[in-house]
Design a protein around this motif. Structure first.
Motif, mmCIF file in Angstrom:
data_model
loop_
_atom_site.group_PDB
_atom_site.id
_atom_site.type_symbol
_atom_site.label_atom_id
_atom_site.label_comp_id
_atom_site.label_asym_id
_atom_site.label_seq_id
_atom_site.Cartn_x
_atom_site.Cartn_y
_atom_site.Cartn_z
ATOM 1 N N LEU A 225 0.828 -1.199 0.000
ATOM 2 C CA LEU A 225 0.000 0.000 0.000
ATOM 3 C C LEU A 225 0.868 1.256 0.000
ATOM 4 O O LEU A 225 0.583 2.232 -0.697
ATOM 5 N N VAL A 226 1.937 1.223 0.791
ATOM 6 C CA VAL A 226 2.833 2.370 0.866
ATOM 7 C C VAL A 226 3.684 2.470 -0.393
ATOM 8 O O VAL A 226 3.896 3.547 -0.940
ATOM 9 N N GLU A 236 -7.543 3.183 -6.668
ATOM 10 C CA GLU A 236 -6.656 2.018 -6.742
ATOM 11 C C GLU A 236 -6.070 1.691 -5.369
ATOM 12 O O GLU A 236 -5.861 0.521 -5.033
ATOM 13 N N LEU A 237 -5.834 2.714 -4.556
ATOM 14 C CA LEU A 237 -5.358 2.478 -3.197
ATOM 15 C C LEU A 237 -6.435 1.794 -2.355
ATOM 16 O O LEU A 237 -6.130 0.964 -1.495
ATOM 17 N N GLU A 239 -8.533 -0.339 -3.557
ATOM 18 C CA GLU A 239 -8.457 -1.735 -3.999
ATOM 19 C C GLU A 239 -7.311 -2.462 -3.295
ATOM 20 O O GLU A 239 -7.455 -3.626 -2.900
ATOM 21 N N LEU A 240 -6.184 -1.796 -3.136
ATOM 22 C CA LEU A 240 -5.060 -2.412 -2.431
ATOM 23 C C LEU A 240 -5.427 -2.711 -0.985
ATOM 24 O O LEU A 240 -5.047 -3.749 -0.432
ATOM 25 N N ARG A 241 -6.169 -1.802 -0.370
ATOM 26 C CA ARG A 241 -6.608 -2.045 1.011
ATOM 27 C C ARG A 241 -7.497 -3.289 1.087
ATOM 28 O O ARG A 241 -7.364 -4.104 1.994
ATOM 29 N N THR A 242 -8.435 -3.405 0.150
ATOM 30 C CA THR A 242 -9.334 -4.558 0.204
ATOM 31 C C THR A 242 -8.559 -5.857 0.011
ATOM 32 O O THR A 242 -8.885 -6.874 0.639
ATOM 33 N N GLN A 243 -7.533 -5.848 -0.841
ATOM 34 C CA GLN A 243 -6.721 -7.043 -1.030
ATOM 35 C C GLN A 243 -6.000 -7.419 0.263
ATOM 36 O O GLN A 243 -5.893 -8.593 0.619
ATOM 37 N N LEU A 244 -5.515 -6.415 0.971
ATOM 38 C CA LEU A 244 -4.849 -6.660 2.246
ATOM 39 C C LEU A 244 -5.839 -7.221 3.270
ATOM 40 O O LEU A 244 -5.544 -8.189 3.970
ATOM 41 N N VAL A 245 -7.016 -6.608 3.345
ATOM 42 C CA VAL A 245 -8.019 -7.022 4.324
ATOM 43 C C VAL A 245 -8.503 -8.451 4.046
ATOM 44 O O VAL A 245 -8.724 -9.229 4.980
ATOM 45 N N LYS A 246 -8.660 -8.798 2.780
ATOM 46 C CA LYS A 246 -9.108 -10.148 2.423
ATOM 47 C C LYS A 246 -8.204 -11.229 2.992
ATOM 48 O O LYS A 246 -8.650 -12.338 3.301
ATOM 49 N N ALA A 247 -6.926 -10.914 3.110
ATOM 50 C CA ALA A 247 -5.943 -11.915 3.527
ATOM 51 C C ALA A 247 -5.885 -12.100 5.043
ATOM 52 O O ALA A 247 -5.129 -12.945 5.527
#
Length: 286
Positions: A225-226, A236-237, A239-247
């Motif tokens: 994210l950073v 797009e950021l 979207e990156l957060r949601t990918q992190l949260v999914k994991a």
């Protein structure tokens, strides 16, 4: 064939067969409910009530959807009843939680006790970003929050969300757009992790407290994210957060106990909990 037999037995009222099918998505159901209600005890109660209600109504299941979607609908309705009794969270809920911890040595001391003695109390910035996502989502109306989490975190299809919320496709699309726009705007104005003008850098600050020997800048730069914050736009950021949260499973992660007590502090600050010390966090993971 064996699973098909189990399914038939479950639909015919065999509680053991139903339990076997329920167990296939129970962990995901619990993490979903935690993101909505943010209380482990409430999650256990809602999961139990969902199981009982679903089994009692199993003869009404017409297989218009998967059993998982049908059960999530029941759980969502029960969570609705619970959440209607509470106020939506303000955007600065985390700030209020931080102020409570800073102003009350017993509260902040409890964080250290959990960090030092509980089994799942490591501090990881990724897990606190997940915590932040949950807090921000709780600023949304309940329907928006449910639609957003089901679609962006648990990958339910539009059709499945339509069944769960009993809404048309157009309404669901509107809920999702409105929710994403709100979340994106809040993150853009608050998150100092990716925006120098952001007012909140709680994840980095807590990293300095619980991982004092770790270089904060080094910890930050490990996050995708950073790394991408200067390249991507705010959508797009998100979207990156949601990918992190999914994991991350907020009930079973390496820092679940620590994040849970921080969550309890936040819930106390915004009025969801009357007394921070009334029901101490459990040492055991859910």
């Amino acid at each position: 064939m064996e699973r098909e037999n189990i399914r038939k037995e479950a639909l015919n009222g065999n509680i053991n067969a139903f339990q076997a099918l329920f167990a296939e998505f129970q962990s995901q159901l619990k993490s979903y409910l935690y993101r909505l209600v943010t209380d482990r005890n409430d999650v256990d109660d809602l999961t139990h009530d969902t199981f009982i209600r679903a089994f009692d109504k199993i003869t009404t299941f017409n297989e218009a959807s998967s059993l998982k979607t049908w059960v999530f609908k029941i759980a969502t309705n029960l969570a609705y009843d619970h959440l209607r009794q509470l106020k939506r969270w303000p955007v600065d809920a985390q700030d209020q939680g931080a102020a409570l911890a800073i102003g009350n040595k017993e509260v902040s001391g409890s964080f250290r006790v959990v960090h030092q003695t509980f089994n799942a109390a490591a501090y990881d910035m990724k897990e606190h970003i997940d915590f932040c996502f949950t807090c921000i989502s709780k600023t949304l109306p309940i329907e928006n929050q449910v639609a957003l989490i089901l679609k962006d975190i648990y990958d339910f299809s539009l059709k499945e969300i339509m069944l769960i919320l009993d809404k048309s496709e157009g309404v669901i699309k509107h809920l999702l757009k409105d929710s994403r726009d709100t979340m994106t705007s809040i993150f853009d104005h608050r998150c100092a992790l990716v925006n120098k003008n952001g007012v909140c850098d709680q994840c980095s600050q807590l990293n300095g407290i619980f991982n004092p020997k770790q270089n904060q800048q080094e910890a930050r730069m490990k996050l995708e994210l950073v790394k991408q914050s200067k390249k991507f736009n705010r959508e797009e950021l998100y979207e990156l957060r949601t990918q992190l949260v999914k994991a991350i499973d907020p009930l079973r992660s390496s820092g679940a106990d620590l994040q849970d007590i921080i969550m309890r502090c936040t819930r106390t600050a915004v009025g969801d909990v009357d007394d921070f010390f009334a029901a101490p966090a459990s040492k055991a993971n859910v």
